[in-house]
Write a protein that holds these residues in place. Structure first.
Motif, mmCIF file in Angstrom:
data_model
loop_
_atom_site.group_PDB
_atom_site.id
_atom_site.type_symbol
_atom_site.label_atom_id
_atom_site.label_comp_id
_atom_site.label_asym_id
_atom_site.label_seq_id
_atom_site.Cartn_x
_atom_site.Cartn_y
_atom_site.Cartn_z
ATOM 1 N N ALA A 153 0.846 -1.196 0.000
ATOM 2 C CA ALA A 153 0.000 0.000 0.000
ATOM 3 C C ALA A 153 0.882 1.246 0.000
ATOM 4 C CB ALA A 153 -0.899 0.016 1.221
ATOM 5 N N ARG A 154 0.436 2.244 -0.733
ATOM 6 C CA ARG A 154 1.088 3.559 -0.713
ATOM 7 C C ARG A 154 0.125 4.475 0.039
ATOM 8 N NH1 ARG A 154 1.459 8.028 -4.880
ATOM 9 N NH2 ARG A 154 3.359 9.144 -4.349
ATOM 10 N N VAL A 155 0.577 4.989 1.170
ATOM 11 C CA VAL A 155 -0.279 5.778 2.045
ATOM 12 C C VAL A 155 0.343 7.164 2.219
ATOM 13 C CG1 VAL A 155 -1.283 5.915 4.356
ATOM 14 C CG2 VAL A 155 -0.983 3.692 3.261
ATOM 15 N N ALA A 156 -0.472 8.194 2.051
ATOM 16 C CA ALA A 156 -0.010 9.558 2.297
ATOM 17 C C ALA A 156 -0.072 9.832 3.799
ATOM 18 C CB ALA A 156 -0.891 10.550 1.542
ATOM 19 N N PHE A 157 0.904 10.578 4.303
ATOM 20 C CA PHE A 157 0.873 10.947 5.715
ATOM 21 C C PHE A 157 1.186 12.427 5.863
ATOM 22 C CE2 PHE A 157 5.412 10.527 5.296
ATOM 23 C CZ PHE A 157 5.925 11.434 6.207
ATOM 24 N N SER A 158 0.688 12.989 6.943
ATOM 25 C CA SER A 158 0.986 14.360 7.320
ATOM 26 C C SER A 158 1.013 14.417 8.838
ATOM 27 C CB SER A 158 -0.084 15.302 6.764
ATOM 28 O OG SER A 158 0.202 16.621 7.142
ATOM 29 N N ASP A 159 2.138 14.819 9.392
ATOM 30 C CA ASP A 159 2.300 14.889 10.844
ATOM 31 C C ASP A 159 2.600 16.318 11.276
ATOM 32 O OD1 ASP A 159 2.044 12.140 10.996
ATOM 33 O OD2 ASP A 159 4.188 11.762 11.201
ATOM 34 N N VAL A 160 2.061 16.703 12.415
ATOM 35 C CA VAL A 160 2.379 17.979 13.044
ATOM 36 C C VAL A 160 3.024 17.669 14.388
ATOM 37 C CG1 VAL A 160 1.463 20.138 13.986
ATOM 38 C CG2 VAL A 160 0.466 19.154 11.899
ATOM 39 N N TRP A 161 4.190 18.235 14.609
ATOM 40 C CA TRP A 161 4.947 18.032 15.848
ATOM 41 C C TRP A 161 5.104 19.366 16.556
ATOM 42 C CZ3 TRP A 161 6.927 13.270 17.415
ATOM 43 C CH2 TRP A 161 6.765 12.235 16.507
ATOM 44 N N ILE A 162 5.058 19.327 17.887
ATOM 45 C CA ILE A 162 5.294 20.535 18.686
ATOM 46 C C ILE A 162 6.389 20.229 19.703
ATOM 47 C CG2 ILE A 162 2.995 21.520 18.395
ATOM 48 C CD1 ILE A 162 2.284 20.395 21.183
ATOM 49 N N ARG A 163 7.181 21.254 19.991
ATOM 50 C CA ARG A 163 8.205 21.088 21.027
ATOM 51 C C ARG A 163 7.592 21.452 22.364
ATOM 52 N NH1 ARG A 163 13.874 22.393 19.773
ATOM 53 N NH2 ARG A 163 12.972 24.065 18.539
ATOM 54 N N GLN A 164 7.628 20.502 23.298
ATOM 55 C CA GLN A 164 7.165 20.739 24.662
ATOM 56 C C GLN A 164 8.358 20.539 25.572
ATOM 57 O OE1 GLN A 164 3.858 17.949 24.965
ATOM 58 N NE2 GLN A 164 2.417 19.634 24.704
ATOM 59 N N GLY A 165 8.847 21.635 26.146
ATOM 60 C CA GLY A 165 10.071 21.546 26.934
ATOM 61 C C GLY A 165 11.235 21.237 26.002
ATOM 62 N N VAL A 166 11.932 20.138 26.259
ATOM 63 C CA VAL A 166 13.072 19.777 25.418
ATOM 64 C C VAL A 166 12.744 18.673 24.418
ATOM 65 C CG1 VAL A 166 14.771 20.490 27.140
ATOM 66 C CG2 VAL A 166 13.925 18.134 27.132
ATOM 67 N N ALA A 167 11.507 18.174 24.457
ATOM 68 C CA ALA A 167 11.150 17.045 23.593
ATOM 69 C C ALA A 167 10.142 17.452 22.529
ATOM 70 C CB ALA A 167 10.569 15.913 24.439
ATOM 71 N N TRP A 168 10.230 16.804 21.374
ATOM 72 C CA TRP A 168 9.242 16.969 20.319
ATOM 73 C C TRP A 168 8.141 15.951 20.524
ATOM 74 C CZ3 TRP A 168 8.938 20.841 16.881
ATOM 75 C CH2 TRP A 168 10.066 21.656 16.741
#
Length: 144
Positions: A114-129
């Protein structure tokens, strides 16, 4: 004048420390994304919880805004394997990162990959993403 000099020295020291760390925000997000996806493939719910933001939006055949999907995953055998991750776009804007592209996946439940499209949003909280939002879907086929 003295205030300007102190400000410039502070900025230069900050830039120097950032350069010495050897890790850019892009590298940090990419590492967090890899750790989360590997945990997803293994059904390692505890690791996924550590990497995800406290409130997350997950879109895959519906919208889930709580951790109910994780409770359903716990204890199930892995059924998906990723062959390749093809990142098409990757932007970092301060404490926000957006990554999108395609996953090429195989599963014993499907005859063809399967070919699947993805889109992720990441936020930095403190020192970690932390993963804030993830969207998986089959890409649309457009006739030319």
């Amino acid at each position: 004048m003295r205030t300007t000099t102190v400000l410039l020295l502070t900025i230069l020291c900050s830039l120097s420390l950032a350069a010495q760390s050897g890790t850019s925000a892009r590298e940090e997000v990419a590492a967090a994304r890899k750790a989360w996806w590997d945990a997803f493939l293994r059904r390692d719910v505890d690791t996924m919880v550590r990497i995800e933001a406290d409130v997350i939006v997950f879109v895959n055949n519906g919208v889930i805004t709580d951790r109910s999907r994780l409770a359903r995953m716990r204890g199930l055998p892995p059924i998906v394997r990723t062959d390749t991750l093809d990142v098409q776009r990757f932007e970092v804007h301060g404490d926000l990162a957006i990554m999108s592209g395609f996953l090429h996946m195989t599963s014993p439940l499907q005859a063809d990959p399967a070919r699947v499209a993805f889109s992720d949003v990441w936020i930095r909280q403190g020192v970690a993403w932390r993963l804030k939002s993830s969207h998986l879907s089959r890409p649309m086929i457009v006739d030319s």
